[in-house]
Design a protein around this motif. Structure first.
Motif, PDB file in Angstrom:
ATOM      1  N   LEU A   3       0.853  -1.181   0.000  1.00 29.51           N
ATOM      2  CA  LEU A   3       0.000   0.000   0.000  1.00 29.51           C
ATOM      3  C   LEU A   3       0.887   1.228   0.000  1.00 29.51           C
ATOM      4  O   LEU A   3       1.784   1.348   0.821  1.00 29.51           O
ATOM      5  N   ASN A 231      -5.919  -1.119   9.344  1.00 28.30           N
ATOM      6  CA  ASN A 231      -6.545  -2.347   8.856  1.00 28.30           C
ATOM      7  C   ASN A 231      -7.089  -2.156   7.445  1.00 28.30           C
ATOM      8  O   ASN A 231      -7.297  -1.026   7.004  1.00 28.30           O
ATOM      9  N   GLN A 232      -7.349  -3.276   6.817  1.00 32.97           N
ATOM     10  CA  GLN A 232      -7.902  -3.224   5.468  1.00 32.97           C
ATOM     11  C   GLN A 232      -9.231  -2.466   5.490  1.00 32.97           C
ATOM     12  O   GLN A 232     -10.034  -2.639   6.414  1.00 32.97           O
ATOM     13  N   GLY A 233      -9.431  -1.618   4.513  1.00 31.41           N
ATOM     14  CA  GLY A 233     -10.646  -0.813   4.470  1.00 31.41           C
ATOM     15  C   GLY A 233     -10.478   0.555   5.108  1.00 31.41           C
ATOM     16  O   GLY A 233     -11.389   1.374   5.070  1.00 31.41           O
ATOM     17  N   GLN A 248     -11.930   4.026   4.378  1.00 29.36           N
ATOM     18  CA  GLN A 248     -11.564   4.341   3.004  1.00 29.36           C
ATOM     19  C   GLN A 248     -12.821   4.699   2.227  1.00 29.36           C
ATOM     20  O   GLN A 248     -13.781   3.928   2.216  1.00 29.36           O
ATOM     21  N   ALA A 251     -12.863   1.974  -2.417  1.00 24.91           N
ATOM     22  CA  ALA A 251     -11.743   1.121  -2.770  1.00 24.91           C
ATOM     23  C   ALA A 251     -11.522   1.185  -4.265  1.00 24.91           C
ATOM     24  O   ALA A 251     -12.477   1.205  -5.030  1.00 24.91           O
ATOM     25  N   ASN A 256     -13.455  -5.274  -2.345  1.00 27.19           N
ATOM     26  CA  ASN A 256     -12.883  -5.838  -1.122  1.00 27.19           C
ATOM     27  C   ASN A 256     -12.772  -4.848   0.041  1.00 27.19           C
ATOM     28  O   ASN A 256     -11.947  -4.999   0.910  1.00 27.19           O
ATOM     29  N   THR A 257     -13.599  -3.846   0.059  1.00 30.71           N
ATOM     30  CA  THR A 257     -13.583  -2.908   1.178  1.00 30.71           C
ATOM     31  C   THR A 257     -14.470  -3.446   2.296  1.00 30.71           C
ATOM     32  O   THR A 257     -15.607  -3.827   2.073  1.00 30.71           O
ATOM     33  N   LYS A 258     -13.892  -3.442   3.490  1.00 32.31           N
ATOM     34  CA  LYS A 258     -14.672  -3.883   4.642  1.00 32.31           C
ATOM     35  C   LYS A 258     -15.720  -2.833   4.989  1.00 32.31           C
ATOM     36  O   LYS A 258     -15.423  -1.644   4.956  1.00 32.31           O
TER      37      LYS A 258
END
Ligand SMILES: *[C@@H]1O[C@H](CO)[C@@H](O)[C@H](O)[C@H]1NC(C)=O
Ligand SMILES: *[C@@H]1O[C@H](CO)[C@@H](O)[C@H](O)[C@H]1NC(C)=O
Ligand SMILES: *[C@@H]1O[C@H](CO)[C@@H](O)[C@H](O)[C@H]1NC(C)=O
Ligand SMILES: *[C@@H]1O[C@H](CO)[C@@H](O)[C@H](O)[C@H]1NC(C)=O
Ligand SMILES: *[C@@H]1O[C@H](CO)[C@@H](O)[C@H](O)[C@H]1NC(C)=O
Ligand SMILES: *[C@@H]1O[C@H](CO)[C@@H](O)[C@H](O)[C@H]1NC(C)=O
Length: 261
Positions: A3, A231-233, A248, A251, A256-258
């Motif tokens: 990232l 963390n992701q998202g 975020q 995405a 794949n965004t939480k």
């Protein structure tokens, strides 16, 4: 996946205007000449900053006399042009209380008392930018020595003491190897010539956002600090004292965004 935490080789956009409030004693803008570079937490240009970098009169971000190429969530990449008679001792300035040379750096060294036992740097490739005959005229021994760490799996950083053992006089050139963490592939040549890679950390106890993970940074098996990763998202610097993490907005890939917790 890497990232891109930030890009500051040119101009940097800081997303949240509230971000400058946390550390009143840290100057995060480096301005002068035609440049104006702003860096996020934990970087800055004054004594109150967690990771202190220098700012030239021309507004260039520097470590010592060398310009910073870019900064990522793990690394500071430095322009390090080849030079026949650069004193080896200069290497010390790249290890300080907040950053150190990573194991990915390979070096061309000269006027050494003995050769390194293992020499994995493809000398010809690394030296191709440098007219080694030029070094002759400066009285430098052109029998170039080299160094690249062959046990990267445990350690993030080079052990400077082992690099100092052959007592080389000159630090001629550097190159970065193997983006994927596999040192046995150096035959394919360096990824970037004439750069140095420093790993950075913030000292103290983990101070990461609740939506971030904290990763300890160790030097010779001693924990010396940490870095935060959202963390992701989420995006942001991840530090409580910085911008933290925020959801975020969109995405790039879409799927794949939480969702927010
Ligand atoms: C940093 O610079 C290198 C070399 O130019 C480039 O490959 C890399 O993508 C850059 N990283 C970021 C985050 O801009
Ligand atoms: C900022 O610096 C001043 C003077 O050096 C000091 O008195 C003050 O406590 C510092 N503030 C913070 C938040 O560190
Ligand atoms: C910044 O400059 C000062 C004074 O020249 C020097 O002592 C310090 O090591 C430099 N720091 C960095 C990160 O280059
Ligand atoms: C590194 O390369 C070697 C030789 O091709 C391979 O056997 C090994 O699995 C690789 N290791 C990693 C971590 O990719
Ligand atoms: C990180 O280092 C601190 C201080 O040494 C330690 O208390 C903590 O357990 C470490 N965390 C991890 C995940 O290793
Ligand atoms: C760090 O720990 C590993 C595994 O315990 C060990 O193999 C290695 O020699 C240690 N490195 C240093 C510099 O102490």
């Amino acid at each position: 996946m890497i990232l891109n935490f930030l890009i500051l080789s040119m101009v940097l956009i800081i997303p949240s205007p509230s971000s400058t409030s946390a550390q009143p004693n840290c100057t995060r803008v480096c301005a002068g000449g035609r440049h104006e570079n702003q860096v996020p937490y934990p970087f800055g240009f004054s004594d109150g900053c967690e990771v202190h970098l220098n700012c030239s009169n021309a507004g260039e971000i520097r470590v010592g006399q060398y310009n910073v190429h870019n900064i990522t969530r793990d690394h500071i990449l430095i322009n390090f042009p080849s030079k026949c008679d650069r004193q080896f001792n200069e290497i010390r300035q790249f290890n300080n209380r907040n950053f150190a040379l990573t194991w990915r750096n390979g070096f061309l060294l000269s006027n050494c008392h003995w050769a390194f036992y293992e020499c994995k740097v493809p000398t010809i490739r690394v030296g191709s930018h440098l007219n080694l005959q030029q070094c002759d005229t400066t009285g430098v021994d052109t029998t170039i020595n080299c160094y690249s760490n062959n046990t990267p799996e445990q350690e993030e950083f080079i052990n400077l003491n082992s690099l100092e053992l052959p007592r080389c006089q000159y630090l001629v050139s550097s190159a970065l190897f193997d983006v994927n963490g596999n040192s046995s592939h150096s035959e394919s040549g360096p990824e970037f010539d004439q750069y140095l890679e420093l790993g950075w950390w913030v000292r103290g106890e983990c101070g990461c956002d609740r939506n971030a993970i904290c990763r300890n940074v160790s030097y010779e098996n001693q924990t010396i600090g940490y870095r935060c990763y959202c963390n992701q998202g989420y995006v942001g610097d991840g530090f409580i004292d910085g911008d933290g993490c925020r959801i975020q907005a969109q995405a790039p890939g879409g799927s794949n965004t939480k969702p927010p917790p």
